[in-house]
Design an enzyme around this catalytic site. Structure first.
Site, PDB file in Angstrom:
ATOM      1  CG  ASP A 145       3.190 -25.262   9.576  1.00 23.13           C
ATOM      2  OD1 ASP A 145       3.715 -24.184   9.200  1.00 23.13           O
ATOM      3  OD2 ASP A 145       2.510 -25.992   8.832  1.00 23.13           O
ATOM      4  CE1 TYR A 155       1.937 -17.612  13.138  1.00 23.52           C
ATOM      5  CE2 TYR A 155       0.253 -19.227  13.756  1.00 23.52           C
ATOM      6  CZ  TYR A 155       0.603 -17.940  13.390  1.00 23.52           C
ATOM      7  OH  TYR A 155      -0.368 -16.971  13.291  1.00 23.52           O
ATOM      8  CG  ASP A 156       0.599 -24.808  15.449  1.00 23.64           C
ATOM      9  OD1 ASP A 156       0.128 -23.809  14.868  1.00 23.64           O
ATOM     10  OD2 ASP A 156       0.571 -25.962  14.970  1.00 23.64           O
ATOM     11  CD  GLU A 183       1.684   5.627  -5.209  1.00 18.18           C
ATOM     12  OE1 GLU A 183       0.687   4.905  -5.044  1.00 18.18           O
ATOM     13  OE2 GLU A 183       1.762   6.783  -4.772  1.00 18.18           O
ATOM     14  CE  LYS A 237      -5.388   1.808 -12.398  1.00 15.30           C
ATOM     15  NZ  LYS A 237      -6.227   0.640 -12.118  1.00 15.30           N
ATOM     16  NE  ARG A 275     -13.378   3.938  -7.045  1.00 13.86           N
ATOM     17  CZ  ARG A 275     -14.150   4.165  -8.091  1.00 13.86           C
ATOM     18  NH1 ARG A 275     -15.022   3.262  -8.464  1.00 13.86           N
ATOM     19  NH2 ARG A 275     -14.046   5.284  -8.773  1.00 13.86           N
ATOM     20  CE  LYS A 326      -1.176   7.752  -6.460  1.00 11.11           C
ATOM     21  NZ  LYS A 326      -1.330   7.137  -5.141  1.00 11.11           N
ATOM     22  CE  LYS A 331      -5.883   0.823 -16.321  1.00 13.71           C
ATOM     23  NZ  LYS A 331      -7.052   0.366 -17.050  1.00 13.71           N
TER      24      LYS A 331
HETATM   25  S1  IVH Z   1      -4.544   6.636  -6.282  1.00 15.84           S
HETATM   26  C1  IVH Z   1      -8.105  10.017  -6.844  1.00 15.84           C
HETATM   27  N1  IVH Z   1      -2.795   4.693  -6.422  1.00 15.84           N
HETATM   28  O1  IVH Z   1      -7.025   2.620  -9.403  1.00 15.84           O
HETATM   29  C2  IVH Z   1      -7.800   8.594  -7.092  1.00 15.84           C
HETATM   30  N2  IVH Z   1      -5.026   4.234  -7.128  1.00 15.84           N
HETATM   31  O2  IVH Z   1      -9.016   4.491 -11.078  1.00 15.84           O
HETATM   32  C3  IVH Z   1      -6.529   8.220  -6.419  1.00 15.84           C
HETATM   33  N3  IVH Z   1      -5.371   1.919  -7.849  1.00 15.84           N
HETATM   34  O3  IVH Z   1      -9.833   1.662  -8.115  1.00 15.84           O
HETATM   35  C4  IVH Z   1      -6.210   6.790  -6.611  1.00 15.84           C
HETATM   36  N4  IVH Z   1      -3.313   1.208  -7.500  1.00 15.84           N
HETATM   37  O4  IVH Z   1      -8.040   1.539  -6.285  1.00 15.84           O
HETATM   38  C5  IVH Z   1      -4.083   5.055  -6.649  1.00 15.84           C
HETATM   39  N5  IVH Z   1      -1.132   3.076  -6.457  1.00 15.84           N
HETATM   40  C6  IVH Z   1      -2.405   3.434  -6.676  1.00 15.84           C
HETATM   41  C7  IVH Z   1      -3.361   2.519  -7.165  1.00 15.84           C
HETATM   42  C8  IVH Z   1      -4.674   2.977  -7.388  1.00 15.84           C
HETATM   43  C9  IVH Z   1      -4.528   0.863  -7.911  1.00 15.84           C
HETATM   44  C10 IVH Z   1      -6.788   1.869  -8.259  1.00 15.84           C
HETATM   45  C11 IVH Z   1      -7.752   2.458  -7.270  1.00 15.84           C
HETATM   46  C12 IVH Z   1      -8.967   2.756  -8.083  1.00 15.84           C
HETATM   47  C13 IVH Z   1      -8.394   2.964  -9.444  1.00 15.84           C
HETATM   48  C14 IVH Z   1      -8.536   4.404  -9.799  1.00 15.84           C
END
Ligand code: IVH
Length: 375
Positions: free
Chosen positions: A49, A52-53, A129, A131, A152, A308, A332
């Site tokens: 620390d 850093y300071d 990716e 979620k 959002r 995706k 999920k």
């Molecule tokens: S892509 C067109 N990538 O999931 C929508 N969304 O239902 C494209 N979320 O609240 C979204 N991780 O914030 C995408 N790797 C990810 C994500 C992600 C979490 C969330 C997003 C949104 C919800 C979509």
């Protein structure tokens, strides 16, 4: 009076001095940002620390000496904003849509079949990716400078939380790129989270102070972003993870989703700590099993993964159905058992002798299952 040549010389010297001072400032900012990331996001401090300071004060001293060259993204100015009376509403230029869900292999394969039917005889690659279980936000960069952060909201309109997002340490406030070129407009989408380690530290600190603790990292992140006083948000260990580009001018010219994530990292954005490119839907299923297994080791909470179509042209061909893209879905994870704590129970006897009961419950983690109770 100065002659032309002398003016040029004087100007030249000032420029050299400016270059040196600005270079020193930029170097200190970069070092401090790296240590901040190690400390707040990774929970693995890399220096003491006191060191850093010392670096921080070195930067502050330079800024006091040369206030005209203070850099927009300096960490000495993190909490510049005053508390707001309320958040302003902002209409999203590109709506923030939601994702459809699948919960098992059968539904995943049906998702792939729908895509294959619309793109016959085309090779489909999937980008997989994490979620993130946080809050979706949109970030606007104009000529490389972060100018706006918006929640959002309902997908069409969100709230302007610029002051709070500017306090998020792992988020670039000024974009730089090795090529020397930055877009005139870049809108990045992603999620604000509180990494597990920061969440545990925050709750332990709050408990020690006799203050309220948060039920889970998502609540803690949401509560922090909702603060009208940016000083409170600044004290919370929040992190931003990018997952997409809503707008880019001039067009980035990238062909795939995974290339756009890589490109974002070149500007200093953090992306998920797991990422797969799968050449079949069977490989997507394997990635799901792997991520589900490794879930406890991840630094952030996730509630599944997002699948995706990797090719951006194919994404465009697939388009949207109502408010959801056909080219992506959330896969999920099964619900995790949550510990439900009964905080208190109140009994009331009504005038007619009926018995009423009120219970205050707190749930330790979010699940897909709704809480059900039979009385
Ligand atoms: S892509 C067109 N990538 O999931 C929508 N969304 O239902 C494209 N979320 O609240 C979204 N991780 O914030 C995408 N790797 C990810 C994500 C992600 C979490 C969330 C997003 C949104 C919800 C979509």
């Amino acid at each position: 009076m100065l002659k032309g040549g002398e003016t040029a010389l004087f100007y030249g010297e000032t420029m050299t001095q400016q270059n040196t001072v600005v270079a020193q400032m930029r170097q200190l900012i970069q070092i401090l940002a790296q240590h901040n990331h190690a400390y707040y996001v990774m929970d693995q401090p890399t220096i003491a620390d006191s060191e850093y300071d010392q670096l921080f004060h070195q930067l502050k001293a330079l800024e006091q000496q040369y206030p005209e060259w203070v850099q927009a993204d300096t960490p000495t100015n993190k909490v510049g904003g005053k508390p707001l009376a309320k958040f302003e509403s902002v209409t999203h230029a590109v709506p923030m849509l939601s994702l459809g869900n699948v919960f098992n292999q059968e539904e995943l394969f049906a998702f792939a079949r729908r895509i294959e039917e619309r793109l016959p005889n085309q090779k489909i690659e999937y980008d997989v990716e994490l979620k993130f279980d946080g809050l979706a936000i949109s970030l606007w960069y104009e000529n490389g400078v972060l100018v706006r952060g918006v929640t959002r909201g309902d997908g069409e309109t969100g709230e302007d939380i610029t002051q709070n997002v500017k306090t998020i340490r792992n988020l670039p406030k000024v974009l730089t790129h090795a090529s020397g070129v930055v877009p005139t407009l870049l809108e990045v989408r992603g999620e604000v989270l509180m990494p597990k380690s920061g969440f545990e530290r925050l709750n332990a600190e709050n408990e020690a102070k006799g203050e309220k603790t948060f039920a889970n990292p998502r609540n803690a992140a949401a509560g922090s972003l909702r603060q009208l006083d940016p000083a409170i948000a600044a004290a919370r260990p929040l992190a931003f993870y990018a997952y997409g580009i809503a707008q880019c001018e001039p067009n980035h010219g990238l062909a795939t989703m995974s290339a756009s994530l890589d490109w974002l990292t070149e500007f200093g954005f953090a992306v998920g700590e797991r990422h797969f490119i799968c050449d079949s839907i069977q490989a997507v299923q394997q990635a799901y099993e792997k991520i589900n297994q490794e879930r406890p080791d991840l630094s952030v909470e996730i509630d599944g993964m997002v699948v995706k179509v990797n090719d951006l042209r194919q994404q465009q061909q697939l388009g949207f159905l109502s408010r959801e893209p056909r080219w992506a879905t959330a896969y999920k994870f099964p619900a995790v058992a949550a510990l439900t704590t009964v905080e208190n129970i109140d009994w009331q006897v009504g005038r007619t002798g009926t018995l009423g009961v009120t219970m205050n419950l707190s749930v330790s983690s979010r699940t897909q299952l709704d809480f059900q109770m039979a009385v």
